[in-house]
Design a protein around this motif. Structure first.
Motif, PDB file in Angstrom:
ATOM      1  N   PRO A  86      52.471  28.999  44.084  1.00 19.67           N
ATOM      2  CA  PRO A  86      53.248  28.020  44.853  1.00 19.67           C
ATOM      3  C   PRO A  86      53.904  26.931  44.010  1.00 19.67           C
ATOM      4  O   PRO A  86      54.650  26.111  44.537  1.00 19.67           O
ATOM      5  CB  PRO A  86      52.209  27.409  45.794  1.00 19.67           C
ATOM      6  N   VAL A  87      53.618  26.903  42.710  1.00 15.74           N
ATOM      7  CA  VAL A  87      54.170  25.850  41.841  1.00 15.74           C
ATOM      8  C   VAL A  87      55.670  26.059  41.678  1.00 15.74           C
ATOM      9  O   VAL A  87      56.148  27.196  41.569  1.00 15.74           O
ATOM     10  CB  VAL A  87      53.471  25.856  40.467  1.00 15.74           C
ATOM     11  N   ARG A  88      56.421  24.963  41.659  1.00 17.60           N
ATOM     12  CA  ARG A  88      57.861  25.019  41.447  1.00 17.60           C
ATOM     13  C   ARG A  88      58.190  24.384  40.100  1.00 17.60           C
ATOM     14  O   ARG A  88      57.721  23.276  39.805  1.00 17.60           O
ATOM     15  CB  ARG A  88      58.611  24.301  42.577  1.00 17.60           C
ATOM     16  N   VAL A  89      58.988  25.085  39.306  1.00 21.53           N
ATOM     17  CA  VAL A  89      59.300  24.640  37.951  1.00 21.53           C
ATOM     18  C   VAL A  89      60.790  24.336  37.847  1.00 21.53           C
ATOM     19  O   VAL A  89      61.625  25.220  38.078  1.00 21.53           O
ATOM     20  CB  VAL A  89      58.917  25.703  36.900  1.00 21.53           C
ATOM     21  N   THR A  90      61.114  23.102  37.515  1.00 17.46           N
ATOM     22  CA  THR A  90      62.484  22.713  37.210  1.00 17.46           C
ATOM     23  C   THR A  90      62.485  22.149  35.803  1.00 17.46           C
ATOM     24  O   THR A  90      61.836  21.129  35.554  1.00 17.46           O
ATOM     25  CB  THR A  90      63.015  21.647  38.178  1.00 17.46           C
ATOM     26  N   PRO A  91      63.158  22.787  34.855  1.00 19.45           N
ATOM     27  CA  PRO A  91      63.148  22.281  33.476  1.00 19.45           C
ATOM     28  C   PRO A  91      63.669  20.846  33.405  1.00 19.45           C
ATOM     29  O   PRO A  91      64.576  20.459  34.151  1.00 19.45           O
ATOM     30  CB  PRO A  91      64.091  23.245  32.739  1.00 19.45           C
ATOM     31  N   ARG A  92      63.096  20.072  32.520  1.00 21.40           N
ATOM     32  CA  ARG A  92      63.547  18.694  32.338  1.00 21.40           C
ATOM     33  C   ARG A  92      64.982  18.658  31.834  1.00 21.40           C
ATOM     34  O   ARG A  92      65.752  17.772  32.186  1.00 21.40           O
ATOM     35  CB  ARG A  92      62.617  17.970  31.361  1.00 21.40           C
ATOM     36  N   PHE A  93      65.335  19.613  30.992  1.00 21.11           N
ATOM     37  CA  PHE A  93      66.687  19.693  30.452  1.00 21.11           C
ATOM     38  C   PHE A  93      67.375  20.893  31.096  1.00 21.11           C
ATOM     39  O   PHE A  93      67.059  22.034  30.790  1.00 21.11           O
ATOM     40  CB  PHE A  93      66.647  19.816  28.929  1.00 21.11           C
ATOM     41  N   ARG A  94      68.324  20.614  31.985  1.00 16.67           N
ATOM     42  CA  ARG A  94      68.990  21.673  32.745  1.00 16.67           C
ATOM     43  C   ARG A  94      70.133  22.278  31.937  1.00 16.67           C
ATOM     44  O   ARG A  94      70.888  21.571  31.282  1.00 16.67           O
ATOM     45  CB  ARG A  94      69.534  21.111  34.066  1.00 16.67           C
ATOM     46  N   THR A  95      70.249  23.587  32.003  1.00 23.29           N
ATOM     47  CA  THR A  95      71.307  24.295  31.289  1.00 23.29           C
ATOM     48  C   THR A  95      72.210  25.003  32.300  1.00 23.29           C
ATOM     49  O   THR A  95      71.801  25.246  33.447  1.00 23.29           O
ATOM     50  CB  THR A  95      70.707  25.317  30.314  1.00 23.29           C
ATOM     51  N   PRO A  96      73.446  25.333  31.910  1.00 22.65           N
ATOM     52  CA  PRO A  96      74.381  25.906  32.879  1.00 22.65           C
ATOM     53  C   PRO A  96      73.853  27.138  33.612  1.00 22.65           C
ATOM     54  O   PRO A  96      73.954  27.228  34.837  1.00 22.65           O
ATOM     55  CB  PRO A  96      75.610  26.225  32.025  1.00 22.65           C
ATOM     56  N   LEU A  97      73.289  28.104  32.881  1.00 16.71           N
ATOM     57  CA  LEU A  97      72.840  29.321  33.539  1.00 16.71           C
ATOM     58  C   LEU A  97      71.638  29.044  34.435  1.00 16.71           C
ATOM     59  O   LEU A  97      71.541  29.589  35.545  1.00 16.71           O
ATOM     60  CB  LEU A  97      72.503  30.394  32.505  1.00 16.71           C
ATOM     61  N   GLU A  98      70.721  28.183  33.992  1.00 15.21           N
ATOM     62  CA  GLU A  98      69.548  27.865  34.815  1.00 15.21           C
ATOM     63  C   GLU A  98      69.984  27.186  36.112  1.00 15.21           C
ATOM     64  O   GLU A  98      69.448  27.497  37.199  1.00 15.21           O
ATOM     65  CB  GLU A  98      68.588  26.977  34.016  1.00 15.21           C
ATOM     66  N   ARG A  99      70.920  26.271  36.035  1.00 13.86           N
ATOM     67  CA  ARG A  99      71.406  25.603  37.253  1.00 13.86           C
ATOM     68  C   ARG A  99      72.044  26.617  38.214  1.00 13.86           C
ATOM     69  O   ARG A  99      71.823  26.568  39.435  1.00 13.86           O
ATOM     70  CB  ARG A  99      72.436  24.535  36.882  1.00 13.86           C
ATOM     71  N   GLU A 100      72.845  27.512  37.642  1.00 15.58           N
ATOM     72  CA  GLU A 100      73.530  28.490  38.488  1.00 15.58           C
ATOM     73  C   GLU A 100      72.539  29.429  39.162  1.00 15.58           C
ATOM     74  O   GLU A 100      72.633  29.704  40.375  1.00 15.58           O
ATOM     75  CB  GLU A 100      74.510  29.291  37.637  1.00 15.58           C
ATOM     76  N   LEU A 101      71.565  29.918  38.413  1.00 22.90           N
ATOM     77  CA  LEU A 101      70.614  30.861  38.968  1.00 22.90           C
ATOM     78  C   LEU A 101      69.690  30.212  40.015  1.00 22.90           C
ATOM     79  O   LEU A 101      69.314  30.848  40.994  1.00 22.90           O
ATOM     80  CB  LEU A 101      69.758  31.463  37.846  1.00 22.90           C
ATOM     81  N   SER A 102      69.326  28.962  39.791  1.00 18.51           N
ATOM     82  CA  SER A 102      68.383  28.308  40.690  1.00 18.51           C
ATOM     83  C   SER A 102      69.016  27.788  41.958  1.00 18.51           C
ATOM     84  O   SER A 102      68.324  27.424  42.910  1.00 18.51           O
ATOM     85  CB  SER A 102      67.675  27.154  39.971  1.00 18.51           C
TER      86      SER A 102
END
Length: 395
Positions: free
Chosen positions: A378-394
């Motif tokens: 149930p844990v949700r992970v959002t990286p502290r440093f967001r990158t273009p592909l990670e933002r798009e996929l999430s």
């Protein structure tokens, strides 16, 4: 001459990653300490990275084992060290890391903090700062564990503030507690305890620590040589520039440390001159085909300055932020082939940026994504440093 040097090609370097960085399934670790030692330390600026990076290398992923090492057994130590970055390093290696890099950084942190306070608030001098620190350490010893806010409630000096960049759009009011506690942590006099929330939380309690200066550490030159040898064993063959970047040392200190290891020059693909330990020149057998989903700032992804041998330069804009921090990556046989993210509903999603490996790679990545989802739960992970592909996929 170059033709007399041993040659180590890219395929051999990638084969080493699967084995030495414990990423191929047959080579995964049983305990968190083994995972950290294999890569010399786990990036800890983003608290989620420690757990994600460790569990990617564990045969049986378990965040509780990471917490055991960090908070119960204290066999992992968070230390501000290489490149002024927070790492979780094995307790046995911590004195070496402290002497080779950490102490100099802690000294700079202290000098910067003292200048910030004394110039920004005339009348508050080093003696006053030392008094506040002594009160903070006493309050923490009395409480056993405390948040920054709890310590500030006990110590008035920690509640003082300064306005930085007055009149600028980014003007901010900064509490003394943030700077003073950071320096005490850099010196090892306090340490980060358990987070107040899940293992992804950046909110934590402080606990008393042992000053790194009191550890049984070799002198700095000797410590740099030890760390250079450990790094070459784990990350070599590599270049002087790679080691200089990874440690944050001066070029002179880097060259002296390398010379002390007895490293020999080797030729890498493209005619690049690399370094390897003299007893580590033979190729390792390639592990079975493997895939891995590594977190943002994973130590393997951030292990070298020169990354072309495992990362297509065309993929950098998708996988890095503007400050040079890498996001979550998908690996296939020692090469970054894509990125991944977690959506708000918990689904692990990924995208390949290359067709390398075909259906075998896609199937292996899908299996790793399922493995990751199974232990994250149930844990949700959002990286502290967001990158273009990670933002798009999430999204």
């Amino acid at each position: 001459m170059d033709h007399a040097r041993p040659r180590i090609d890219t395929a051999a370097r990638r084969a080493r990653l699967g084995r030495l960085h414990l990423l191929a399934p047959a080579h995964r670790a049983a305990r968190t300490e083994q995972a950290a030692d294999a890569v010399l330390g786990l990036h800890a600026t983003d608290p989620a990275t420690v757990h994600l990076a460790a569990c990617a290398r564990l045969a049986v992923p378990d965040p509780a084992d990471v917490e055991r090492a960090l908070y119960d057994d204290h066999t992992l130590v968070r230390l501000l060290c290489m490149r002024r970055t927070l790492f979780a390093v094995g307790a046995g290696l911590a004195p070496v890391v402290s002497s080779s890099t950490g102490r100099a950084i802690a000294a700079k942190e202290r000098a910067g903090m003292v200048k910030w306070i004394t110039e920004g608030a005339p009348g508050w001098d080093e003696r006053w700062i030392a008094g506040v620190e002594a009160q903070a350490l006493s309050a923490l010893a009395g409480r056993g564990t405390a948040t920054a806010a709890e310590l500030a409630a006990d110590v008035p000096g920690l509640r003082e503030t300064l306005v930085v960049s007055p009149g600028k759009p980014y003007q901010a009011t900064v509490a003394f507690s943030s700077r003073i506690l950071r320096v005490l942590a850099a010196e090892g006099r306090i340490r980060r305890g358990r987070p107040r929330g899940s293992w992804t939380s950046s909110s934590f309690r402080w606990t008393p620590g042992t000053p790194f200066a009191e550890l049984d550490a070799p002198p700095a030159p000797e410590a740099r040589a030890v760390l250079a040898r450990r790094w070459l064993a784990a990350y070599g063959p590599a270049t002087v520039e790679d080691l200089k970047w990874w440690t944050g040392w001066t070029l002179t200190d880097t060259r002296r440390a390398v010379a002390a290891t007895g490293a020999v020059e080797v030729t890498l693909d493209g005619g690049v001159t690399g370094l390897a330990l003299p007893d580590d020149l033979e190729p390792l057998p390639a592990p079975e085909p493997w895939a891995a989903l590594l977190p943002a700032l994973d130590p393997t992804a951030m292990g070298w300055k020169g990354r072309d041998w495992y990362l297509d330069p065309d993929h950098v804009p998708h996988l890095f932020d503007r400050s040079g921090n890498i996001g979550p990556t998908v690996w296939w046989n020692g090469r970054i082939v894509g990125g991944w993210a977690q959506r708000p509903d918990g689904e692990i999603v990924w995208r390949l940026l290359t067709g390398e490996g075909g259906s075998a790679a896609a199937d292996a990545v899908e299996s790793e994504a399922a493995r990751l989802a199974s232990w994250i739960g149930p844990v949700r992970v959002t990286p502290r440093f967001r990158t273009p592909l990670e933002r798009e996929l999430s999204a």
